[in-house]
Design an enzyme around this catalytic site. Structure first.
Site, mmCIF file in Angstrom:
data_model
loop_
_atom_site.group_PDB
_atom_site.id
_atom_site.type_symbol
_atom_site.label_atom_id
_atom_site.label_comp_id
_atom_site.label_asym_id
_atom_site.label_seq_id
_atom_site.Cartn_x
_atom_site.Cartn_y
_atom_site.Cartn_z
ATOM 1 N N SER A 41 -5.722 -16.531 4.137
ATOM 2 C CA SER A 41 -5.331 -15.699 5.281
ATOM 3 C C SER A 41 -4.322 -14.639 4.840
ATOM 4 O O SER A 41 -4.621 -13.839 3.953
ATOM 5 C CB SER A 41 -4.801 -16.585 6.413
ATOM 6 O OG SER A 41 -4.555 -15.830 7.575
ATOM 7 N N HIS A 51 -8.073 -15.020 13.226
ATOM 8 C CA HIS A 51 -9.416 -15.028 12.633
ATOM 9 C C HIS A 51 -10.502 -15.322 13.665
ATOM 10 O O HIS A 51 -11.489 -15.995 13.376
ATOM 11 C CB HIS A 51 -9.479 -16.014 11.452
ATOM 12 C CG HIS A 51 -8.426 -15.744 10.421
ATOM 13 N ND1 HIS A 51 -8.429 -14.604 9.650
ATOM 14 C CD2 HIS A 51 -7.306 -16.427 10.074
ATOM 15 C CE1 HIS A 51 -7.373 -14.607 8.870
ATOM 16 N NE2 HIS A 51 -6.663 -15.691 9.120
#
Length: 304
Positions: free
Chosen positions: A86, A190
């Protein structure tokens, strides 16, 4: 072969930067980055409480700064590959020379602010499901309206969605799942909830002049190796609203012949996944400067 990896949001803990700032030059570097992005990284890394550093706009630059400080403390490294989970992808991009450190901090500051703004629209969050088979877990999440935002491998999938959807998951776990653990994040990252942040990050990315990575760069999007800086940055933009496929990244580590995985500060999460998913691969997590001596030996062993 050594792979250098950087953790994502949720790895931060109160005061975790304190011992790192005792290293020569570290406080000065952090002060310069703080001035560049308008955020007192030293304060948040040493004195702020858990709620303050849970703020997405704070946590993300703090994690990138910590990763870069701890990696640089090892001196000049020549890893066989780099990757990040991430927001850790920005740390990896900076370490690979795609962006210089200050540019990476400015980009992650934009990312954090935009994602915090997107997260404020609806009460959302994320929860890790431990155990369970993907063919059972994924349809169950879809039934509840949740997104598999992180497919981490090693029996871990992170679901993201609204507070109501996550509450329903806590009451109705997929068959075979041992536990559902709420994560220390402030939004459904996300997922489609982050689409407004993509535009802000895309605008910032257009101002960049990325270099091609100096080391093999493995992408969260699909676990593939990315050879150009322009493609790395394009993937960093799209990654905000799309799932992290860390399982595929680990598959690529296997294919590349990785023998050692070194996780920069605040290490622990990715080494934990690797211990379960990459048998035979040695791991080491940088948590404090006390780990640097054994990390230096680890690096020498796996880059020989």
């Amino acid at each position: 072969m050594l792979v250098l990896v950087a953790p994502g949001q949720g790895a931060q803990t109160p005061g975790f930067l304190t011992p790192w700032l005792e290293l020569p030059g570290a406080a000065d570097r952090l002060a310069a980055w703080s001035e560049a992005i308008g955020l007192d990284l030293a304060h948040f890394g040493t004195k702020a409480d858990a709620d303050e550093i849970r703020d997405t706009a704070v946590a993300q630059p703090l994690l990138v700064a910590a990763g870069l400080l701890s990696a640089s403390a090892l001196g000049t490294l020549q890893p066989g590959a780099v990757a990040g989970h991430s927001v850790g992808e920005i740390t990896a991009a900076a370490y690979a020379g795609v962006l210089d450190d200050t540019t990476a901090l400015r980009l992650v500051r934009t990312r954090g602010l935009a994602m915090a703004e997107a997260a404020a629209v609806t009460e959302t969050g994320m929860a890790a499901l431990l155990g369970g088979e993907p063919e059972v877990v994924l349809p169950h999440l879809e039934k509840l309206g949740l997104t598999p935002a992180n497919v981490n491998g090693a029996g871990q999938i992170v679901a993201a969605g609204t507070a109501e959807q996550l509450a329903a998951l806590a009451e109705d776990k997929p068959e075979g799942t041992r536990k559902v653990v709420a994560l220390k994040v402030a939004g459904a990252f996300h997922t489609h909830h982050m689409e407004p942040a993509v535009a802000a990050l895309d605008a910032a990315a257009k101002e960049l002049a990325p270099a091609d990575p100096r080391f093999t760069y493995v992408s969260n999007k699909d676990g593939q190796v990315v050879a150009t800086g322009a493609e790395v940055v394009a993937r960093l933009v799209g990654q905000v609203a799309n799932p992290v496929r860390w399982d595929l990244c680990m598959d690529t580590f296997k294919e590349l012949g990785v023998t050692g995985l070194l996780e920069v500060c605040p290490g622990g999460t990715l080494t934990g996944l690797a211990k379960r998913a990459l048998p035979g691969v040695a791991t080491l997590a940088l948590k404090t400067p006390d780990d640097l001596e054994k990390a230096a030996a680890f690096v020498a062993e796996h880059t020989a």
